[in-house]
Structure formats: C-alpha cells, structure tokens
Design a protein around this motif. Structure first.
Motif, mmCIF file in Angstrom:
data_model
loop_
_atom_site.group_PDB
_atom_site.id
_atom_site.type_symbol
_atom_site.label_atom_id
_atom_site.label_comp_id
_atom_site.label_asym_id
_atom_site.label_seq_id
_atom_site.Cartn_x
_atom_site.Cartn_y
_atom_site.Cartn_z
ATOM 1 N N CYS A 175 64.298 62.674 71.104
ATOM 2 C CA CYS A 175 63.684 62.955 69.747
ATOM 3 C C CYS A 175 64.229 64.100 68.112
ATOM 4 O O CYS A 175 64.668 63.147 67.817
ATOM 5 C CB CYS A 175 62.153 61.921 69.272
ATOM 6 S SG CYS A 175 61.560 60.230 70.478
ATOM 7 N N LEU A 179 66.908 63.065 65.592
ATOM 8 C CA LEU A 179 66.231 63.296 63.785
ATOM 9 C C LEU A 179 67.499 64.692 63.651
ATOM 10 O O LEU A 179 67.649 64.329 62.437
ATOM 11 C CB LEU A 179 64.602 63.922 64.195
ATOM 12 C CG LEU A 179 63.896 63.131 64.545
ATOM 13 C CD1 LEU A 179 62.332 63.910 64.167
ATOM 14 C CD2 LEU A 179 63.900 62.123 62.870
ATOM 15 N N PHE A 187 65.475 59.098 54.856
ATOM 16 C CA PHE A 187 64.213 57.919 55.708
ATOM 17 C C PHE A 187 64.052 56.954 56.047
ATOM 18 O O PHE A 187 64.212 56.028 54.930
ATOM 19 C CB PHE A 187 62.767 59.183 54.872
ATOM 20 C CG PHE A 187 61.957 59.277 56.233
ATOM 21 C CD1 PHE A 187 61.281 59.827 57.061
ATOM 22 C CD2 PHE A 187 60.921 58.055 55.799
ATOM 23 C CE1 PHE A 187 60.633 59.590 58.144
ATOM 24 C CE2 PHE A 187 59.576 57.866 57.473
ATOM 25 C CZ PHE A 187 59.510 58.935 58.038
ATOM 26 N N CYS A 188 64.137 56.199 57.181
ATOM 27 C CA CYS A 188 63.585 55.112 57.702
ATOM 28 C C CYS A 188 62.844 54.928 58.589
ATOM 29 O O CYS A 188 61.898 56.000 59.206
ATOM 30 C CB CYS A 188 65.205 54.274 58.324
ATOM 31 S SG CYS A 188 65.554 55.250 59.610
ATOM 32 N N ILE A 189 62.612 53.536 59.472
ATOM 33 C CA ILE A 189 61.911 53.506 59.923
ATOM 34 C C ILE A 189 62.274 53.721 61.863
ATOM 35 O O ILE A 189 61.178 54.649 62.125
ATOM 36 C CB ILE A 189 61.510 51.738 60.698
ATOM 37 C CG1 ILE A 189 60.013 51.307 61.482
ATOM 38 C CG2 ILE A 189 62.300 51.188 61.230
ATOM 39 C CD1 ILE A 189 60.107 50.672 61.659
ATOM 40 N N ASP A 190 63.239 53.934 61.983
ATOM 41 C CA ASP A 190 63.260 54.816 63.054
ATOM 42 C C ASP A 190 63.367 56.471 63.017
ATOM 43 O O ASP A 190 62.987 56.679 64.379
ATOM 44 C CB ASP A 190 64.771 54.927 63.045
ATOM 45 C CG ASP A 190 65.974 53.335 63.731
ATOM 46 O OD1 ASP A 190 65.379 52.399 63.810
ATOM 47 O OD2 ASP A 190 67.203 52.825 63.125
ATOM 48 N N LYS A 191 63.189 56.307 61.718
ATOM 49 C CA LYS A 191 62.730 58.401 61.798
ATOM 50 C C LYS A 191 61.455 58.154 61.549
ATOM 51 O O LYS A 191 60.436 59.213 62.668
ATOM 52 C CB LYS A 191 62.978 59.373 60.156
ATOM 53 C CG LYS A 191 64.823 59.153 60.829
ATOM 54 C CD LYS A 191 65.114 59.456 59.234
ATOM 55 C CE LYS A 191 66.512 60.200 59.368
ATOM 56 N NZ LYS A 191 67.319 61.130 58.307
ATOM 57 N N ALA A 192 60.550 57.272 61.376
ATOM 58 C CA ALA A 192 59.629 57.119 61.458
ATOM 59 C C ALA A 192 58.753 56.974 62.690
ATOM 60 O O ALA A 192 57.884 57.781 63.468
ATOM 61 C CB ALA A 192 58.699 56.476 60.634
ATOM 62 N N MET A 193 59.048 56.078 63.799
ATOM 63 C CA MET A 193 58.952 56.128 65.135
ATOM 64 C C MET A 193 59.563 57.353 66.100
ATOM 65 O O MET A 193 58.897 57.344 67.106
ATOM 66 C CB MET A 193 59.840 54.644 65.811
ATOM 67 C CG MET A 193 59.542 53.416 65.073
ATOM 68 S SD MET A 193 57.804 53.394 65.487
ATOM 69 C CE MET A 193 56.885 53.956 63.605
ATOM 70 N N ILE A 195 59.285 60.750 64.724
ATOM 71 C CA ILE A 195 57.865 61.421 64.946
ATOM 72 C C ILE A 195 57.035 60.920 65.534
ATOM 73 O O ILE A 195 56.043 61.504 66.092
ATOM 74 C CB ILE A 195 58.138 61.372 63.786
ATOM 75 C CG1 ILE A 195 59.308 62.316 62.895
ATOM 76 C CG2 ILE A 195 56.631 62.487 63.065
ATOM 77 C CD1 ILE A 195 58.825 62.630 61.427
ATOM 78 N N LEU A 196 56.499 60.090 65.940
ATOM 79 C CA LEU A 196 54.931 59.297 66.068
ATOM 80 C C LEU A 196 55.876 59.188 68.025
ATOM 81 O O LEU A 196 54.594 59.558 68.194
ATOM 82 C CB LEU A 196 55.642 57.681 65.773
ATOM 83 C CG LEU A 196 53.776 57.221 66.469
ATOM 84 C CD1 LEU A 196 53.065 57.499 66.055
ATOM 85 C CD2 LEU A 196 54.050 55.103 66.154
#
Length: 244
Positions: A175, A179, A187-193, A195-196
């Motif tokens: 991850c 990043l 920033f997109c959903i791939d980066k959010a996931m 980080i999650l």
C-alpha cells in the motif's frame, strides 16, 4: 403368608435433562467475525491497490501477497478446527484420594486431580474453563479462533502468528509503494482503499510481531504462557513434592 398390598415397585418419573446454555455461540461468532474481517480487508486490497499495480505490470505484489493470504487463511482455519490435545475424561473408578507421582528431570511431581474430568492430570495439563476440557501441554485459550492451543496444534498457532506478521507487512509495504507511485495522480478510491488497508495492517503488524517475540522467548525457555499466571510448580507443604 400375608399378601403385599403394592407389589409393583414405585418408579420415579424421569425428567429430561435441562437444556445446555449456548455459551459457545458468542465465542464462535467472534471467531467467525475474525475470518470475515480477514477476507474483507484482503478483498479491498486485491480489488483496488493491488489491481492497479497488476495492471501496470507489477505482478510480483499480487503474487507474493496472494500466497501469504492463502497461507494465513489456511493456518487460521486449521487452528480453528484443530485438536489442541484433548484428554478423555476418567472413569468413576478413579479416586481423588489416590496419589500419583511422576519423575521429570530427576524431580518428583505429584499429579493434580481434575474434579471436572475425574482423572489425575499429566504434567503441564490444564483444564480450560472456556472449553471445559483438559488439554495436554496447555499454552493458552485463544479467543480469536475460539480454541485452545496445546500439544497438538501449537505448530499451527506459531504458523498463524508468523503468517499474519508476513501478510500484514506485505499489505503495508504494498500500500505504501502504491501511494508513492500514484502520488502525482489525483485522490481516488484506490488511494482511499489503500489507506484504509494500510492503517490496520500497521497496527496488526506491531501486535503480531510482539506476540511472535513473546512466543519465541517462551519456547526458547521451555515455558508456556499460562505458567506465568498459575502457580503450577508449588512445593507441597506436606511431602515437599512439586505439584503440577
């Protein structure tokens, strides 16, 4: 000869035994939740950051993490349903008044009587209050898998802790690399996931590494986890024989 008034013996009415409370339901539900949690976080990882890396030619990350996930999932399920070393209950002929003594490393140990299993426990055997069984070479009761860790599944427990360390580390490293390589992108959903997944992976890595270190030190010292909490090696005030 006088006649008997009631020749038929009185038979006491048999009642069904009381229902056993479902005390196993919540621990089993918690163990199943841990399996589901592992699958969910792994699914988010493989569906978003790992997919992006694979689409850009970095197949080493999904290959390594996929193998580690398979190893972790296998060890988790195996430990969940494995036999920790259950000893069968004794017979009614055995008496708690009988003294059994064994010699270990030139020392005499008096075996303790288990009132629930009705037999004298072998050395390093403990009655688990959660499972209501006597486990040979008992280490501890793992609530994460709702099973005891003992003589027959201790290797699976060590394999699970080691695989969790490696898998959590691989998730964190993958991850972070994702990043860094996508830092120039919006920033997109791939980066959010990513980080999650990376935040709990870092926490699990620290906890499992500490657990692995403690277990390695215990194995090197030929000790078990429960021995630090229970006084199993007391000196008997009567005969001076150590008691298990």
């Amino acid at each position: 000869m006088p006649l008997l008034k009631d020749a038929t013996p009185m038979v006491k009415e048999l009642r069904p035994p009381p229902p056993v409370p479902l005390c196993w339901f919540l621990p089993s539900l918690f163990a199943a939740f841990n399996v589901v949690l592992l699958v969910i976080f792994s699914g988010l990882f493989f569906a978003f950051p790992c997919r992006w890396l694979a689409q850009h030619g970095n197949w080493a990350f999904p290959t390594v993490t996929g193998l580690l996930f398979a190893l972790t999932f296998f060890s988790l399920i195996t430990l969940n349903f494995s036999d920790p070393g259950i000893l069968h209950r004794g017979s009614g002929e055995q008496s708690p008044m009988t003294v059994h003594v064994v010699w270990v490393n030139h020392r005499a140990f008096r075996l303790q009587w288990c009132p629930k299993c009705c037999f004298h426990r072998p050395p390093r055997t403990y009655h688990c209050p959660w499972c209501n069984i006597c486990v040979e070479d008992f280490d501890h009761h793992c609530k994460w898998v709702n099973n005891c860790v003992g003589n027959r599944n201790f290797r699976f427990f060590m394999l699970l802790v080691l695989s969790l360390c490696l898998y959590s580390g691989s998730l964190l490293v993958t991850c972070l690399l994702f990043l860094l390589r996508t830092s120039h992108l919006p920033f997109c959903i791939d980066k959010a996931m990513a980080i999650l997944v990376a935040v709990p992976a870092a926490g699990f890595l620290v906890l499992h590494f500490l657990l692995l270190t403690i277990q390695v030190l215990s194995v090197s010292a030929a000790e078990r986890s429960y021995e630090g909490k229970l006084f199993l090696f007391e000196k008997s005030p009567v005969n001076g024989i150590a008691a298990f």
